[in-house]
Design a protein around this motif. Sequence first.
Motif, short mmCIF file in Angstrom:
data_model
loop_
_atom_site.label_atom_id
_atom_site.label_comp_id
_atom_site.label_asym_id
_atom_site.label_seq_id
_atom_site.Cartn_x
_atom_site.Cartn_y
_atom_site.Cartn_z
N UNK A 50 81.85 -99.89 30.36
CA UNK A 50 80.78 -100.45 30.79
C UNK A 50 80.80 -101.98 31.14
N UNK A 51 79.84 -102.39 29.33
CA UNK A 51 80.16 -103.96 30.02
C UNK A 51 81.55 -104.16 28.76
N UNK A 52 82.03 -103.23 28.50
CA UNK A 52 82.88 -103.90 27.03
C UNK A 52 84.46 -103.56 28.00
N UNK A 53 85.22 -104.34 27.70
CA UNK A 53 86.81 -104.61 27.68
C UNK A 53 87.52 -104.35 26.89
N UNK A 54 88.41 -103.53 27.11
CA UNK A 54 89.14 -103.03 25.89
C UNK A 54 91.20 -103.37 26.30
N UNK A 55 91.67 -104.52 25.56
CA UNK A 55 92.61 -104.89 26.11
C UNK A 55 93.86 -104.87 25.42
N UNK A 56 94.56 -104.08 25.74
CA UNK A 56 95.88 -103.49 25.07
C UNK A 56 96.96 -104.54 24.89
N UNK A 57 96.82 -105.56 25.49
CA UNK A 57 97.89 -107.02 25.79
C UNK A 57 98.48 -106.90 23.94
N UNK A 58 99.82 -106.71 24.08
CA UNK A 58 100.74 -107.49 22.92
C UNK A 58 101.85 -108.71 23.49
N UNK A 59 102.11 -109.22 21.89
CA UNK A 59 103.64 -110.25 22.40
C UNK A 59 104.58 -109.41 23.19
N UNK A 60 104.91 -108.62 22.85
CA UNK A 60 105.78 -107.21 23.18
C UNK A 60 105.63 -107.54 24.98
#
Length: 191
Positions: A50-60
């Motif tokens: 929907x309007x929610x963005x789920x980012x799974x970005x990590x430093x690695x």
Amino acid sequence: MSAETPASREVPKENRFKVWRQTRPFWAGLFTMIGGLPIAYLPYGDMRLGNVTLAMKTTAGSAALIIGVLLITLGLTMWYQPIVRVFAGVASIVLALVSIPVSNFGGLVVGFLFALIGGGMSIAWAPAPPIEKTPEAEHDSEPEASEEATYRYDSETEAVVAAGVPEQRDTYESATETTTTDANGGRNSAG
């Protein structure tokens, strides 16, 4: 068909992929490549609900991308260079284990499991032994009934008896002779 190619070496078009697939660890390579995709994608991908963005970005993220690309490369290596299947399998298992702390629990465990199973399948795969054709086998595809031996299990003597081939029957029948001990300690031969 050309003049240089014998007719017996030609494979029908519908069987080419099947023959190619059976001469290499196909499923191991496929599982390894499927395992590399979530490991490489998840640190960079975004999911939108929907309007929610789920980012799974990590430093690695770069390390996860390298592991994913290497797993895909190892899967292709299993397909096109089956001679190095053991190395590719061990490397896949090691990269899958490294992906647990580096890439969001190994691509949310899905990539880890696929790469682990693919590596194990690659190590366990062995090529089929070559089929040796004799001149007689080229003429007849099925052996004659007189050449076939039938085997039966004799429960009294616990031996296998071959019927149909005299040499084998004599060998197996002599193996069925058992020696027992009677009540007086003497030895009796039963057959």
